[in-house]
Design a protein around this motif. Structure first.
Motif, PDB file in Angstrom:
ATOM      1  N   GLN A 176       0.827  -1.209   0.000  1.00 48.40           N
ATOM      2  CA  GLN A 176       0.000   0.000   0.000  1.00 48.40           C
ATOM      3  C   GLN A 176       0.861   1.259   0.000  1.00 48.40           C
ATOM      4  OE1 GLN A 176      -2.748  -0.202   3.257  1.00 48.40           O
ATOM      5  NE2 GLN A 176      -3.901  -1.909   2.389  1.00 48.40           N
TER       6      GLN A 176
ATOM      7  N   SER B 122       1.192  10.568  -9.318  1.00 54.29           N
ATOM      8  CA  SER B 122       0.444  10.664 -10.569  1.00 54.29           C
ATOM      9  C   SER B 122      -0.785  11.567 -10.490  1.00 54.29           C
ATOM     10  CB  SER B 122       0.001   9.266 -11.019  1.00 54.29           C
ATOM     11  OG  SER B 122      -0.844   8.686 -10.044  1.00 54.29           O
ATOM     12  N   ILE B 123      -1.230  11.933  -9.288  1.00 53.62           N
ATOM     13  CA  ILE B 123      -2.451  12.738  -9.192  1.00 53.62           C
ATOM     14  C   ILE B 123      -2.152  14.180  -9.553  1.00 53.62           C
ATOM     15  CG2 ILE B 123      -3.445  11.255  -7.438  1.00 53.62           C
ATOM     16  CD1 ILE B 123      -2.737  13.309  -5.349  1.00 53.62           C
TER      17      ILE B 123
ATOM     18  N   TRP C  79       1.981   1.659  -3.456  1.00 53.99           N
ATOM     19  CA  TRP C  79       0.827   2.114  -4.253  1.00 53.99           C
ATOM     20  C   TRP C  79       0.531   3.582  -3.980  1.00 53.99           C
ATOM     21  CZ3 TRP C  79      -3.892   4.025  -2.613  1.00 53.99           C
ATOM     22  CH2 TRP C  79      -4.868   4.162  -3.600  1.00 53.99           C
ATOM     23  N   LEU C  80       0.620   3.958  -2.685  1.00 52.56           N
ATOM     24  CA  LEU C  80       0.365   5.341  -2.316  1.00 52.56           C
ATOM     25  C   LEU C  80       1.407   6.267  -2.950  1.00 52.56           C
ATOM     26  CD1 LEU C  80      -1.237   7.412  -0.685  1.00 52.56           C
ATOM     27  CD2 LEU C  80       0.244   6.905   1.274  1.00 52.56           C
TER      28      LEU C  80
ATOM     29  N   ASN D  63       5.321  15.099  -4.369  1.00 56.39           N
ATOM     30  CA  ASN D  63       5.044  14.554  -5.696  1.00 56.39           C
ATOM     31  C   ASN D  63       5.429  15.602  -6.753  1.00 56.39           C
ATOM     32  OD1 ASN D  63       2.962  16.402  -5.633  1.00 56.39           O
ATOM     33  ND2 ASN D  63       1.340  14.947  -6.136  1.00 56.39           N
TER      34      ASN D  63
ATOM     35  N   THR E 287       0.631   6.579  -6.557  1.00 59.87           N
ATOM     36  CA  THR E 287      -0.602   7.365  -6.716  1.00 59.87           C
ATOM     37  C   THR E 287      -0.334   8.838  -6.498  1.00 59.87           C
ATOM     38  OG1 THR E 287      -1.941   5.496  -5.983  1.00 59.87           O
ATOM     39  CG2 THR E 287      -2.962   7.670  -5.897  1.00 59.87           C
TER      40      THR E 287
END
Length: 820
Positions: free
Chosen positions: A177, A187-188, A180-181, A205, A184
């Protein structure tokens, strides 16, 4: 020979003593043996209890436990160990540790490695050992062992096994996770910064890097305010970082109030930002995540959008208020598809929930009242096909069967070719309006009937009163004719007073202004007073009245006059609604804690549909009888109000028209010592005569003032009159009255103010002032007393009442010196 015998006796004595010593020693040895046996049993019990406790502890732990002796033989284990390793009971019972290891080793992908580690532990004999075991089926165990040392000797080893498969999988899942986090967040489209528990940056990010000018490699480990600098757009003052607040308070924080981000190169841009704490599995805060976005473009359009939004909101609010105020719902019919959409208000009209509506015109048609369905559907057709205006009022039948009235206005929308495509409309529930209109019509009808009846009832006594005056004028010296005329006029005047009093009483009860003068009264006295009042009506109609009262005295906490009024009204009602020569029964008895009184007759009876409103105002079973016998139809309403004020109930029963009626009153009864003291009769204490006094009569109605003056002069009083408040004050000063009968409602100066001015004068402090007025409610009496009046009489005044009041005031005021 003798010497031999003595020697033999000595030997026997010594032998006996030795035997006794042996017996004593043996007894002591046996006692010691018993004590030792008891101690052994006690110690054995303690050991057994300790072992039981150890066994319970062993079985209650969630770890698998295995115990081996110094030679490696299994000496003990718990059920959890056997379940974890899935071992058969026969193997566990054998105690063969080597075979046990062999079976366990088969559960590993590398059996030899497992066995080699066991050999290593036994050969090196460490005090403690720890291993992580991964079984072939994916399970993971923690293994811990410790040598048991007794008196410096290795007597065995305790092995502890814990299944950590779930926690290991959770850990792996957490790692997945986290990855994955990370992907994520990268990419947001929103900017994201994460921190540790101390508020130091751990990650940015790509969007956050672009907006702040910092890269993760440069920013990692720095305090968050170094990387994310925000100020208030208007004040330019630093704004508290939401992530730091989330760390401090442990809550989600949003600070989107004109916040400006200052990038590393000094560039400024407005942002919306929010933050939330990050927690571990135990709930402890381990960091924070900060999310923000550039809202520069949004700011450019915000003003225009806000303006349009406010216009739309205002329009919607106006529409909503209009629809709500008018109890109106809207609907839209797509003519091509046949589907209808409508607002929740319309579903309420039809008594349905929104999900119950299938959206078709047929469903609406099914709920139309059968008498209205045809014209409604024809109006729809004409509007769609002929472009006729659609405005219709009709009834609908709700799902539960209730009938509602609605008014609908609609218009048809057509395409460029003139074909109908939609029909939109507004529907208003007008049930309350229709009901109000009907009630208004009914109230108007009842009002007209009542006013006509009231006029009739008031004219009835006026005609004989006028005739009586003519008789008295023409009678001359015919004393008998004058006496008969006077008696008739008194009866008719009493009838008028009773009509007006009944109206006032009902009004007072309805407005909770009626006052009861409660006392301990005898049921027999109530009945006697009621019968005395109603007897003339009963005898005039030729009825037979039968009474039935209890032999023992029964008492009530009641107003004697008002309770007698209840029974007399019921008796009079029976007399009016029973044909000549009928029977009326008045029965009263005590039933437990209640007094039950009933009036039964052989009269016209009450139809079933009239029973439920027989006690309503102006309710009458037969108006023609009411008109012929007199009355306003308020007697039973007055009965109900007075009974309920006494804490009782009244009911009506009848088997139908022509079968008589029964009215039953239930009231709380008093015990032998309950309630207030019995009311004393003022008649017994009334003085036989009243002293002659100077009396000032004040009334703006000159006829009323002069007739009252004439009556008082006939009684021997010296009387003076005044016709308004100003004249009353001056007349009181000149005339020096002992008693003033003061009207209240007068021009120039009302009676209350006139009384106050008189009381202000030294000569007016001991004058008896009696308010004489048509207003007789409790508030009026209080107002009279506050103005300085000694008492209050309601017009028309009964002369004996006035004489009695004057006597009472004369007695009470004799030694009294009034202070103002």
């Amino acid at each position: 020979m003798a010497a031999d015998e003595d020697e033999e006796a000595l030997r026997r004595s010594i032998a006996l003593q030795n035997a006794q010593s042996i017996l004593v020693a043996r007894q002591r040895a046996e006692e010691e043996l018993v004590r030792a046996k008891d101690a052994l049993e006690l110690r054995t019990g303690e050991i057994a209890r300790s072992l039981a406790m150890m066994r319970a502890t062993l079985e209650s732990t969630t770890d698998g436990i295995l115990v081996t002796d110094g030679g490696g033989r299994v000496t003990d284990f718990n059920q959890k160990y056997q379940e974890m390793w899935r071992l058969p009971q026969e193997l566990m019972n054998s105690g063969d540790h080597q075979q046990l290891l062999d079976v366990c080793g088969r559960q590993f992908a590398d059996r030899q490695q497992y066995l080699a580690r066991i050999d290593d532990i036994y050969s090196s004999s460490p005090l403690e050992s720890y291993d992580l075991l991964e079984l072939a089926d994916g399970r993971v165990f923690e293994r811990f062992s410790r040598i048991q040392v007794v008196d410096g000797r290795n007597v065995g080893r305790v092995w502890s096994f814990r299944d950590i498969t779930a926690s290991r999988r959770a850990e792996e899942e957490l790692q997945k996770q986290s990855e994955w986090l990370r992907v994520t967040l990268s990419s947001i489209s929103d900017a994201v910064i994460t921190t540790d528990a101390e508020g130091r940056v751990t990650f940015l990010n790509r969007v956050a890097e672009a907006l702040t000018g910092w890269f993760t490699a440069d920013a990692a480990g720095r305090p968050l305010p170094d990387v994310f600098q925000v100020v208030n757009e208007q004040t330019r003052r630093p704004v508290e970082n939401p992530a730091l607040r989330a760390l401090r308070d442990g809550t989600v924080v949003g600070l989107a109030n004109h916040t400006v981000l200052i990038a590393r190169d000094g560039t400024e841009r407005p942002v919306d930002d929010s933050a939330a704490p990050m927690r571990d599995g135990s709930g402890a805060t381990v960091g924070a995540v900060l999310v923000f976005r550039d809202i520069t473009e949004r700011h450019r359009t915000e003003a225009e959008r806000e303006r349009l939004l406010q216009e739309v909101k205002a329009e919607r609010e106006r529409l909503r208020l209009a629809l709500d105020a008018g109890q109106t719902g809207v609907w839209d019919w797509d003519i091509a598809t046949g589907r209808i959409t409508w607002s929740d208000r319309v579903t309420e009209f039809y008594g349905m929930r929104p999900e119950e509506f299938d959206g078709t015109l047929n469903m609406l048609a099914r709920h139309l009242h059968p008498e209205d369905a045809g014209r409604v559907m024809e109006a729809v057709r004409a509007s769609v096909e002929e472009d006729a205006p659609y405005l219709i009022e009709c009834r609908i039948v709700q799902k539960g069967g209730a009938v509602r009235w609605i008014t609908t206005a609609a218009t048809v929308i057509r395409d460029t070719a003139g074909r109908p495509v939609r029909m939109i409309g507004a529907t208003t529930d007008v049930t309350d309006r229709k009901r109000a209109e009907e009630e208004l019509r009914e109230a108007g009808r009842r009002k007209d009937e009542f006013l006509a009846l009231l006029a009739h009832e008031l004219r009835n006594p006026l005609a004989p009163l006028r005739n009586g005056l003519q008789v008295m004028r023409l009678a001359g010296d015919d004393g008998n004719a004058v006496a008969q005329a006077r008696a008739m006029m008194e009866r008719q005047l009493g009838h008028m007073v009773r009509l007006i009093d009944d109206l006032l009483d009902v009004s007072r009860i309805g407005r909770h202004k009626m006052e009861l003068r409660r006392a301990r009264v005898a049921l027999a006295d109530v009945v006697d007073n009621a019968v005395e009042t109603a007897r003339p009506v009963i005898e005039a109609a030729g009825h037979m009245l039968c009474l039935s009262l209890p032999s023992e005295p029964v008492f009530l906490d009641a107003d004697l006059t008002r309770l007698a009024q209840v029974l007399s009204n019921l008796l009079t009602n029976s007399a009016k609604y029973t044909k000549t020569g009928g029977h009326i029964w008045l029965t009263a008895e005590r039933r437990g804690d209640e007094v039950v009184a009933s009036v039964r007759d052989t009269g016209i009876g009450i139809p079933a549909e009239a029973l439920h409103h027989i006690f309503d105002m102006f309710s009458q079973v037969d108006r023609s009888i009411e008109r012929s016998t007199g009355g306003l139809g308020i007697g039973l309403a007055l009965v109900k109000g007075l009974v309920e004020m006494h804490g009782g109930t009244v009911t009506a029963e009848s088997n139908g028209l022509g079968k008589g009626s029964t009215f039953t009153v239930r009231l709380p009864a008093l015990g032998a010592g309950d309630g207030p003291a019995p009311a004393t009769s003022s008649e017994d204490d009334r003085p036989s005569s009243v002293s002659k006094r100077r009396i000032l009569v004040v009334d703006d109605n000159q006829d009323s003032a002069r007739t009252m003056s004439g009556l008082l002069e006939l009684l021997g009083h010296e009387v003076h009159t005044a016709f308004d408040g100003v004249e009353a004050v001056e007349a009181a000063k000149q005339f020096g009255p002992e008693v003033i009968l003061m009207d209240v409602g007068m021009p120039r100066l009302n009676g209350y103010e006139a009384a106050r001015r008189i009381r202000e004068q030294p000569w007016g402090r001991e004058v008896i002032i009696i308010a004489l007025t048509g207003w007789g409610q409790a508030g009026d009496r209080v107002q009279s007393r506050e103005a300085g009046c000694d008492d209050h009489l309601v017009k028309p005044v009964n002369l004996p009442d006035l004489e009695r009041l004057l006597a009472e005031l004369e007695e009470s005021m004799a030694p009294h010196s009034r202070e103002v």
